[in-house]
Design a protein around this motif. Structure first.
Motif, mmCIF file in Angstrom:
data_model
loop_
_atom_site.group_PDB
_atom_site.id
_atom_site.type_symbol
_atom_site.label_atom_id
_atom_site.label_comp_id
_atom_site.label_asym_id
_atom_site.label_seq_id
_atom_site.Cartn_x
_atom_site.Cartn_y
_atom_site.Cartn_z
ATOM 1 N N GLN B 342 60.601 29.548 29.367
ATOM 2 C CA GLN B 342 61.031 30.769 28.411
ATOM 3 C C GLN B 342 60.736 32.070 29.548
ATOM 4 O O GLN B 342 59.819 32.129 30.218
ATOM 5 C CB GLN B 342 60.188 30.908 27.439
ATOM 6 N N TYR B 345 62.504 36.311 24.956
ATOM 7 C CA TYR B 345 62.748 36.091 23.640
ATOM 8 C C TYR B 345 64.087 36.744 23.088
ATOM 9 O O TYR B 345 65.040 36.118 22.382
ATOM 10 C CB TYR B 345 61.898 36.300 22.532
ATOM 11 N N ASP B 524 61.733 41.718 24.590
ATOM 12 C CA ASP B 524 60.541 40.897 24.074
ATOM 13 C C ASP B 524 60.424 39.706 24.999
ATOM 14 O O ASP B 524 61.106 38.898 25.062
ATOM 15 C CB ASP B 524 61.002 40.637 22.612
ATOM 16 N N ASP B 526 58.800 36.809 26.707
ATOM 17 C CA ASP B 526 58.010 35.553 26.153
ATOM 18 C C ASP B 526 57.693 34.787 27.760
ATOM 19 O O ASP B 526 58.617 33.769 27.757
ATOM 20 C CB ASP B 526 58.636 34.724 25.254
ATOM 21 N N SER B 530 54.721 32.982 24.118
ATOM 22 C CA SER B 530 54.920 34.232 23.776
ATOM 23 C C SER B 530 53.653 35.211 23.939
ATOM 24 O O SER B 530 53.546 36.277 24.035
ATOM 25 C CB SER B 530 54.825 34.228 21.905
ATOM 26 N N ASN B 532 51.370 37.030 26.277
ATOM 27 C CA ASN B 532 51.376 37.552 27.451
ATOM 28 C C ASN B 532 50.572 38.923 27.482
ATOM 29 O O ASN B 532 50.326 39.138 26.563
ATOM 30 C CB ASN B 532 52.967 37.988 27.595
ATOM 31 N N ASN B 584 51.697 35.785 31.873
ATOM 32 C CA ASN B 584 50.928 34.879 30.916
ATOM 33 C C ASN B 584 49.459 34.566 31.618
ATOM 34 O O ASN B 584 49.655 33.972 32.524
ATOM 35 C CB ASN B 584 52.188 33.368 30.840
ATOM 36 N N TYR B 631 54.391 42.402 19.187
ATOM 37 C CA TYR B 631 55.338 41.978 18.423
ATOM 38 C C TYR B 631 55.245 42.148 16.926
ATOM 39 O O TYR B 631 54.321 41.792 16.547
ATOM 40 C CB TYR B 631 55.887 40.542 18.792
ATOM 41 N N ASP B 666 51.644 38.330 21.767
ATOM 42 C CA ASP B 666 53.089 38.407 21.811
ATOM 43 C C ASP B 666 53.544 39.704 22.091
ATOM 44 O O ASP B 666 53.225 40.659 20.952
ATOM 45 C CB ASP B 666 53.772 37.964 20.271
#
Lengths: 727, 727
Positions: B342, B345, B524, B526, B530, B532, B584, B631, B666
């Motif tokens: 990923q 997002y 967004d 990710d 999610s 981060n 991350n 988020y 997120d």
């Protein structure tokens, strides 16, 4: 040293040299033209026009766009054409007959055309007799630097020994070629290398300019040599013998000092470092073949070997050993009058400055000036057709002089091609609400001039991209291989957060050291003639008076014409923006705007080193992003003519601080494009290209959009293609 | 007004409407699909899936890459797929049955998929049952705004009247379509127009959002209408009836106010303003045909209408009436493990802010928010094959709802294509001095997703460009037509230098007004999941201690993890640079670096308006270049959900100032790309495209260069092409 040891090391040295020679002639390199490069690497004097793609080229090189031809018959046809093979031969002959050169070891560090006076070039037209051909020669002889002017017809030589100048000329390729073997003459060096676990046969060494850091670096040409292990990889750069630095006298090849501060640091592994396609155990084809195709061929021509004509543009193009590419006499057709109008008299990469950000013993001096120290053009290797430049590219060779004056050819040094990326030149659709049903779109096609200089590990891709709307984009791409530092660490978890690594741990025992790149361009703008002014069109917040408007603030432009050089020493500021216009104050558009071009910076980075730091004094031309100087034919190299070990006494800063008048004069604009490079693992073992650019853009130069009348593309314009039958 | 006059103007009005209708159905436009656009321009409810390229298309449109198909049979296959024609029909039916809508005039301002919860989408895999389909509806009914949620299967509607929200929903196309004719109901307006020398049949009017400047603009939906003469040109924008502004109630179409402050200003001439190819008396073919060719076809596929798979990338793509393009679930294959990882997002254009820099009566309010006021996607017109996008492009249609809920198709709204411009992915040549004879080069091929929104005069080209090395470049091109101001002046020589023109004299009686463009992107990220963190990797000058080094200074990086939102309100500074990493913190590379992506700004411009200026309060999301928020599915539109006449109470600034925790959460990154536009004559009568961009670039995301193993291009890969036989 005991006699026994001396004997042992001497034998080992001899063995090494023999093995190295063996290696050099047997290394596998299936996708490269090894034979050609080796000829120049191992033979002095450098090979002449033989140095070209001949037989034995891999299949994909068999169809060059321009036919291979011998440059021995080249003749100059334009006043700016570079010296030809026969002209270089003539210079060699004249120079060799001088007493100075007969009586001492000499080396020619630069032999290039001394361009005629600007007015004479501008006045010259095709069919006129060629202007007198004169060579400019920078030589070392008798331990001194000499700057000579050689008139080719008469053979008259004028010139002088450069007495009080600090700094030396650009290294010759022979300097670099020979000095990297010098350390092997030292038993101490050889022992150290062996103790570090590296066989001498695996040694690869690099010549690293020393910069200037004080008295100890004066009065002799010095260089530092650092070495790597090329065992099990062609990417020896990833296997540094960290901390081992050999200071060598460039003239005598004497070893001045050997320092090894890296005994505790292992040589990083070879695994996963080789980037050659032939060295991969598998490959990954991510995309289908794709190609820029031109069913009716390219739209440009190259007249008389150097005059490029494309769409509405015309310019003179030549390779240069120091600058790489020189674009001259760039002119564009006015669509209203059909007249060819002057835009830029001359543009080139004047200097590069690449300071590394590690103050420790083996790194502090790495503050490269790639043009003045190494020769940006000398390092521009042959381009790889279909990969460096697309199909239908035209390739231009460089013809340079070796240290003894013998001409040689750097084949395919530049390419010229048309590019179409699917971009849009201009467009407009009407919304349904107006009922007009309009959709007018024009694709954008550009002409690119490219070179790629490999200054040791790093690769600089320099593009001059011309657009039909009059814009010139100057683009620099960075690729190649990082200069890395060995470390005992294999994982970040071993490292105290307080410790300064000076970079990023990229792989086990490998740190990518933080560094900057600054590329300074010389842009002699002649917008509709030589007398121009530089205008800072400042964009400023203005407040309304109470009651004047529901708006409190808006932006307005304030035009300030730079009177003297200091008015045009500019640091870019996002919150104090300007447009930077070069106008012709003597010529106006129909509605009365001065005609002009503007310099449009893109993404860039500023130099943050302390102004009193010795490298920064030498690289002071990066103190501002923009400078403007009055035209002066001696002021072309932003770091000075003699940059090697310079003290910073002859830089753009020094000239500009004279604060000369620049209004309504022949002016030169200088722009520095910068990059901060904090390496990341994706840069290992070879870096995906990072690019930035700036533009020269017409601003009230044309009466209106100059590409209004271009047609859209229709299906019938496009080719019918099929896959190559042989695939 | 006397009865006689009233009669005269009423008659004149009727005549006008008839002539307009005649005009609308007879305007020549040989290179456009007029029929299709007109159908939507003049008919309400908006045409449904009939609105497609059909017969009568010019030859160059006859070969679309994707076969024309009726969208009536579309079914959703992915949780993020947009509402289909049948789903929109279902929503319409459900909504029409509500008491609220049965009992009053209503308009649906937005009908889009309410995306399922993020976790559910991430957990969903192909083959799983589709997640419940829910529509989000913004409607106006009974003079109020309503935000409804409609469950498609059950028909359950939940929602609320938006009580205390300042601001209105995005205008419907019907709003814009109808309001531009409203002034014709006013005899005063008509008389004024006639007095300015413009026949009513030549009138073209534009709906211009009013912004918000205080009490008088509250409690009713207002718009300002300004008009132009389209006599003798399709480019009516160049012929303003300067100073004439009609304030209209958007709901009732009542004329609130007519102001004419331009009686002394002539209408500029039509000469040289028409940009249509068909309107040129001659044309200029500057270059030979050129095309991007793929003998084995493109390397990408579009699965289930919306899932794009190319090289190492995969993402979901959909048109959106407000954002234009939404890219979701962008993932890239790790070359080491083969695992799909990923990256982002969801990414889209959240808002635009375009303040003009003229505080006078007819201009001060021009502070457009093109996404929230006009619908950036609603204004994205069909792309022009071969000109907007190259051959082999895939076109995606938008399916939207008209104001009454009827679905209609915006054909060819997006395109997807592979691009090759002759650029280099990575390269390295070895200098002859190493004797290795290496030359390894890989061409760069990218995948571009494009849309072009024509928000009245201006055209915005938005590209999402994916590179195989993991980089995503988001690029905005500006083209189209300037919003110009009439002036009595015809030459700069007539103008007192002290006078502020608010722009540039482009042609006789035409001023191009200075303005800014800000395009704010919602990103967004990710990165491998999610949770981060945002890290400001500051690049700072560090001094050495006395005696430590011959160097005085160098640069080092200082990593600061943003704990809360205010830590991540960032203004870019050239002399205080940083890298902006989204990492991350829970995942490290083999050597222990946190995996991440960095946001890399390119050339940009900052907003300089006073923070207390009312437009700037509404556009406060441009106060910084970068923001990071936790988020929150309700925080997607940087200027607020209801931007039209908003007061700035629901902007990114307001959310961010809550200073919520953002570490190891997120998070959403917001980036604003800016342009200062000081017009120049080259922008007349249509502007060559100006482009800028920013990048999302892997930084220690991969263990090493992810495209190391890609092969070079060889001659046999390339096609054999010939010119189209018919040319």
């Amino acid at each position: 040293m005991e006699l026994k040891n001396l004997l042992r090391y001497t034998l080992s040295l001899f063995g090494t040299v023999i093995v190295l020679l063996f290696l050099l002639s047997n290394l596998p390199s299936p996708l490269s033209n090894q034979a050609e490069l080796l000829a120049c690497a191992t033979k002095a004097p450098w090979c002449a026009s033989k140095n070209r793609f001949q037989s034995n080229r891999p299949d994909y090189l068999r169809k060059p766009t321009n036919p291979t031809h011998s440059h021995s018959a080249d003749v100059p046809r334009h006043p700016l054409d570079p010296l030809t093979v026969s002209e270089l031969n003539r210079v060699q002959k004249i120079v060799q007959s001088l007493d100075l050169f007969k009586n001492s070891v000499y080396a020619l560090h630069s032999v290039v055309l001394k361009e005629p006076k600007k007015e004479a070039v501008i006045a010259w037209g095709k069919g006129d007799p060629l202007l007198p051909r004169v060579a400019s020669v920078i030589a070392r002889a008798g331990g001194k630097t000499h700057a000579l002017t050689v008139e080719l017809v008469s053979g008259v030589v004028t010139g002088q020994e450069m007495g009080l100048v600090y700094g030396y000329p650009t290294m010759t390729v022979e300097d670099m070629n020979s000095v990297i073997w010098a350390p092997l003459a030292s038993a101490e060096f050889n022992r150290t290398v062996l103790e570090r676990g590296v066989d001498l046969v695996d040694l690869a060494c690099l010549p690293i300019s020393t910069g200037w850091f004080g008295k100890s670096e004066e009065n002799r040409r010095l260089i530092k040599v650092q070495c790597y292990s090329m065992k099990d990889t062609a990417n020896f750069y990833m296997r540094p013998i960290e901390g081992l630095t050999v200071l060598v006298d460039l003239d005598t090849k004497e070893i001045v000092q050997i320092v090894d501060k890296g005994k505790h640091i292992p040589i990083p592994n070879a695994a996963n470092t080789d980037y050659r396609f032939s060295a991969q155990n598998s490959y990954q084809r991510l995309v289908n073949p794709i190609s820029i195709e031109q069913p009716k061929g390219p739209s440009f021509t190259v007249e008389d070997d150097h005059l490029v004509k494309w769409a509405n543009w015309e310019f003179h193009l030549k390779p240069d050993p120091r600058a790489g590419v020189i674009v001259s006499r760039a002119m564009v057709v006015d669509p209203t009058t059909g007249v060819m109008r002057q835009v830029m008299y001359k543009g080139f990469t004047s200097e590069l400055f690449v300071p590394y950000m590690d103050p420790t013993d083996a790194w502090y001096f790495k503050t490269y000036m790639d043009a003045g120290e190494y020769g940006f053009g000398l390092q521009a290797m042959p381009l790889d057709p279909l990969n460096d430049c697309p199909r239908n590219a035209y390739y231009m060779d460089g013809v340079f002089a070796a240290a003894d004056g013998t001409p040689y050819v750097r084949s395919n040094m530049l390419c010229v091609f048309e590019s179409y990326a699917g971009e849009i030149g201009w467009r407009h659709s009407e919304s349904p609400i107006t009922g007009l049903g309009i959709r007018e779109v024009r694709p954008k096609v550009t002409l690119v001039v490219r070179m790629a200089a490999s200054v040791a590990n790093y690769d600089y891709i320099v593009d001059w991209e011309f657009q039909t709307d009059g814009l010139i984009r100057i683009k620099v791409g960075l690729s190649g291989i990082l200069m890395v530092k060995g470390t005992p660490y294999t994982n970040m978890s071993q490292i105290n957060p307080e410790e300064n690594l000076y970079g990023t741990l990229l792989s086990e025992n490998v740190i990518g050291v933080i560094h900057d790149h600054f590329i300074t361009f010389y842009l002699d703008m002649d917008v509709d003639g030589s007398d121009n002014s530089f205008v800072n069109v400042s964009i400023q917040r203005e407040y309304t008076s109470p009651g004047e408007s529901p708006r409190l603030s808006y932006l307005k432009t304030v035009r300030e014409v730079a009177k003297t050089e200091k008015d045009a020493q500019i640091k870019l500021q996002l919150y104090n923006p300007s447009e930077y216009h070069v106008i012709n104050p003597n010529k106006k558009t129909r509605v009365g705007n001065p005609v002009g071009y503007k310099l449009v910076p893109g993404g860039t980075a500023a130099n943050l080193l302390d102004l009193n730091d010795l490298p920064q004094k030498r690289g002071a031309f990066t103190n501002n992003q923009i400078w403007v100087t009055p035209y002066n034919e001696t002021e072309q190299w932003a770091g000075g003519s003699f940059v090697y070990q310079s003290h910073g006494e002859d830089t753009l800063l020094v000239w500009s601080n004279r604060d000369r008048a620049i209004e309504n004069r022949d002016i030169v604009v200088w722009y520095t494009l910068g990059f901060h490079h904090v390496p990341c693992q994706e840069d290992f073992p070879i870096m995906p290209t990072v690019t930035s650019s700036f533009d020269l853009k017409p601003v009230n130069f044309f009466e209106s959009n100059p590409i209004l009348k271009t047609p859209p593309t229709v299906e019938n314009d496009l080719p019918i293609c099929k896959a190559d039958a042989s695939t």
